[in-house]
Design an enzyme around this catalytic site. Sequence first.
Site, short mmCIF file in Angstrom:
data_model
loop_
_atom_site.label_atom_id
_atom_site.label_comp_id
_atom_site.label_asym_id
_atom_site.label_seq_id
_atom_site.Cartn_x
_atom_site.Cartn_y
_atom_site.Cartn_z
N GLU A 90 0.84 -1.20 0.00
CA GLU A 90 0.00 0.00 0.00
C GLU A 90 0.87 1.25 0.00
OE1 GLU A 90 -2.45 0.80 3.44
OE2 GLU A 90 -4.12 1.36 2.17
N ALA B 29 1.93 -0.97 10.85
CA ALA B 29 1.40 -2.29 10.55
C ALA B 29 0.56 -2.17 9.28
CB ALA B 29 0.54 -2.77 11.71
N ASN C 206 -2.84 -6.42 5.28
CA ASN C 206 -2.98 -7.40 4.21
C ASN C 206 -4.00 -8.48 4.61
OD1 ASN C 206 -0.40 -6.22 3.12
ND2 ASN C 206 0.35 -7.20 4.98
N HIS D 80 -7.00 -2.15 15.18
CA HIS D 80 -7.08 -1.33 13.96
C HIS D 80 -6.91 -2.22 12.72
CE1 HIS D 80 -6.22 2.46 11.59
NE2 HIS D 80 -5.64 1.55 10.81
N GLU D 81 -5.84 -3.01 12.69
CA GLU D 81 -5.57 -3.81 11.49
C GLU D 81 -6.65 -4.87 11.28
OE1 GLU D 81 -3.44 -2.57 9.61
OE2 GLU D 81 -2.56 -1.25 11.12
N HIS E 73 -9.69 -3.52 9.66
CA HIS E 73 -9.49 -3.39 8.21
C HIS E 73 -9.86 -4.67 7.46
CE1 HIS E 73 -7.77 0.49 7.50
NE2 HIS E 73 -6.67 0.30 8.20
N GLU F 249 -9.39 4.10 6.72
CA GLU F 249 -8.57 4.49 7.88
C GLU F 249 -9.38 5.10 9.03
OE1 GLU F 249 -5.91 3.26 8.22
OE2 GLU F 249 -5.32 2.72 6.19
ZN LIG Z 1 -5.09 1.51 8.83
#
Ligand SMILES: [Zn+2]
Length: 883
Positions: free
Chosen positions: A155, A288, A291, A322-323, A326, A345
Site C-alpha cells: 500500500e 502495521a 494485508n 485497527h488492522e 481493516h 482508515e
Molecule cells: Zn489503517
Amino acid sequence: MKTIASAAICVGLAVAVCARAGAPFSFDSAPGRLPKNVVPVSYTLDVVPNLDTLTLTGSESVTLQFRTASDTIVFNSLNETLTDVRLDHKPVATVVSNDEQQLTRLTLAQPAPPGSHTLTFSYSGRVESQPHGLFLQSYQRLDGSPGRLLSTKMESTDARRMFPCWDEPAFRSSFQLSVTIPAGWQAVSNMPVARRREAGANSAITFQRSPKMPSYLVEFSAGELGHINASSDGVDLGVWAARGREQDGAIALANARQILADYDDYFGYRYPLPKLDSIAVPGGFGGAMENWGAITYNDQLLLLSASSTVANRQRVFSVQAHEMAHQWNGDLVTMGWWDDLWLNESFASWRAAKETDQRNPSWKWWQLQDADKEVAMSADARLSSHAIQQHVSDELQAANAFDPEITYSKGQAVLRMFEAYLGPDRFRSGVRRYIRARAFSNASSADLWNALSVANGASAVNAASGASIGAVASGWTEQPGFPLVSVAASCDAAGRRTVSLSQQRFLLRGSDAAASHWSVPLQVRAGIHATPFSMLLTSDGQSGAAGRCDEPLSLNADAIGFYRTRYDAATYRTNAANFAALEDGDRIALLDDQWALVESGQGPLRDYLALASSMGSGLNTRSWQQIAAALGTLEYAERGTAGYGAFTDYARSIIKPAAGRLGPAPAPADTPDVQELRRLLIGDLGAWGDQDVIDDARRRFGLFVGDHSAILPDDQPHILSVVARYADAATFELLHAIARQAKDETEQQRYYSALMDVGDPQLAAQAAQIALSPELPPQAARWRLALVVRLAREHGPLAFRTFTDNAETLLSPNPKYAPLITAQYVPAWFWDAVPPDQLEAWVRAHVPGQMAPNVARGMETARFRLSEKDALLAEADDWLRHR
Ligand SMILES: [Zn+2]
C-alpha cells in the site's frame, strides 16, 4: 463503459469531476489512471527472489476480461523488464514499459475481441532494500548474529514493484502466488500453503488462491520464522516472529481471538478467510499493514516481553484492533479510489478505539484518545487544513492521503460523533447493511451514507429539517475545519435556562473567508450528572431549553464532539465553579476548549489557569495530561527569561497536590491510568526542577546501574528522562553503556530515547552522534528519526542540523511517508530551530513542487508556534506579576 481515450481524461484535474462526489461506487466511474476496458480476473504468479543480488525473476499469467475489443493493454509496472509477452499464446506486437509513468503498454497485432483472454510473460525486477514492494530486511537475531528476512509492503501503489499488475483498488482479482525461498525458511502469505516442494538448497511454495481483492493487499513474508497458533471459531489464528521470539506473541494471539469474535458479531459478517496470521517483522516499516489474512507489524507493535510496559501492551492491542477492523473496512469492502481512503482508515481507527475501550475498561481508552483528537483539532484549526475526503490524482497524492491527523484521528472522532448522535445500535445496523451490500467489492462515501440512512430512516436524523445523514455528515468529510459553537444563555424568572447558539469556523490564526457552516450534532448535558441529550445545530440563533441556570452546562458531553464551545460569561462562571465535580469527559472538554481559546487569542490565560488550579488533588489522568501539556508549552516559552523561576515554581505548585496524593511508588490497587498519572506528574516535576524528584531519580538510577530490576519497566521512561536531563558526563556515559548493552529492542528504544533528553549542550552533541551511529542494530534504522526529533525538544538547532545533514538516511525507512514527513512534520518539529524563511526554503527544496499545500500546512504550524510563544510569554508574565 469507457474507452481508453475517455478514461485518460480522468487523469489530473478532471478526476474530481469523474469521481462524481456523492455517487455510489461504480467501477466505470471510479477514478484512476488505468483504462477499464481490459480487466484482470485472476493472477497466477511465480516469483524467485535472489537475496544476494537483490533481484527477482518471475512468471505471470493473468486471465483478462476484455469488455470491448481492444488492441492495447495498459497496466502498472516499476523497474521491471518483461519478456516473452503473449496474449492467448501469441506474441504481442510491442511492449513499452515506462518507469516514469509506472506503466507498461502492450499493443497487439490485431484487436482482440471482447471476452476472456490470457496474458502471460516472464519478467525480472528488484528486491528492495527499503520497505516498499518486496524487500529484504536485515536484523539482529536473539544471539546477536545477523539475520535476513523477506517481507512486503504494497500500500498504496507498490505491488507493481514486485509484479506487473493493475495496481488500483477498484481492480479486484484473485491471486495465486508461488515463491522459491531458501530451504529451512518458512513463508506466509494471504492464504494457507497449498504445497511445499524441497529442491536442494531451496524450497518452492505455492499458496492457495485468494478471493478477489485489490493488489495493495497482497502479502508475502519469508525467513527463519517461528509461529504459535490457535483456532477460533473455525479460523486458524497465527502469530509469526523471528525464530525464538514467537512466544512473545502469546498476548497478541489471545488479543486476536477476542477481537475476531467481537468483530464477527459487530459487523454481522463472519471473517471470510480460512486463516488470519499476524507477522512480526523486525525493523521494516514503522507501523502495521492490514494485508488480508496476513497482517504485517513492526515487531514492536506485536511482541511483548518481560521488559514491556502497559503503554506497550496498549499499543499492541489498539494496533491489532485497527488492522483487524481493516479485514472488513478495507479488505472485504475497499474504497473505490484513494480519495475515499477515510472509509478504510477513519473506520479502522474508530472501530479499534471502541474495541480497545470495551475490552480494557481500566485503560479509560476514550479519555486517552482525547489527546489524539486535540492534535487533530489543532491541525484542522489551520487555514491550510484539508477535508477528510480529498482529491487524489497520482501515486504521490495517494501516499500523502495517509495523513495521521485528519484521515485517521479526525475521521475517527467524526465517526464517533455520529455514532453517539444516531445511537450505537442504529449506527451498527447501518454499518452492517453497508458491509453486506458491498462485500467483496468497493464502496464510496455515498454507499456508507445511504446504508446509514436506510438503516435509520431519514426522520431519525432530524425530524425538523428532514436532512439526510449524508447531507449532515458530508459537511464533516467534504470541507476542512470544524466550528466553534457560541452559547448565549438567558434565564427566566424560575431559573430555567434557554440557550441561543451560533457557529463560526474555529481557527488558531486568520479568518474564514469561506464562511463555512456545519450541521453540528451536539451532545448536551444540563446539570452535573444528567443524561446527555442530542441537539442538531443547523442555523444561527437556534435556541433550546438547557436545564437550570444555577447548574453547569456542557454542549460537548463526554468530549465526544469534534467542535469547540465558548460559553457566555455567566454560564462559564457556573461551569468553572463546579469544575471539580463535573463528569470527567465534560471537564476534559472544558479544559481543551479553554486552552484552545487561549491559543487562538480568543480567551484569557487567567481563565484557563484558574481551571487548572481547581483540579486540586483530583486524579483524572487525561485532565492532567491536558494541563501538563499546556503548562509545558508555557514553560518552554519562559525558558531563558527572567520570569522562568517564578513560572516553574507556579507550575509545580499546580501539579504537586495530585502528585503528593499519589506518592512516589506504585500502590497495588492502582489502575493503569492512575499509574500513568503518577509517572506523568513525577516526570514533569523533575523537568521543572523539583529537587526532591531529581534526587530520588538519581538515587534510583544508582541502584538501577547495578540491578536493572531496581526500576520497573513502566517507571523507567520518566525516571531515566529526569536523570538524563541533569546528567553530567559520567552519568551520561553510564546510561549510554546500559543502552549499548541492551539486547531487547523495547529496552534499546527506551534507553536511547532517554539519552536524547540530556540537558547539557556538549553531551547533546554526543547524543546526536549516538542517534546516527552504527552501534544501533539494523532494525533500529526506522527509529533513528524519532531520536533526532526527540533531541529537538531541548536542542532545536543541533537537532535540525543533525536532521538536515542526514535527511536521506533518516527518512529512507519511510519511503512512502518521506515527502509528507518532510513537508508537514519537519516544520512542526523544528519550528524554532532556525528562522521560518530558512526552514521553509529547506523544506521546499526537498519535496516536489506539487506538495505546496502540504508545505503550507507545515509552515502555518511553525509560524503559529512562533507567534504563540511570544503571545503566551507576555500573558504569562503579566499574570504572574498581578496574581
Ligand atoms: Zn489503517
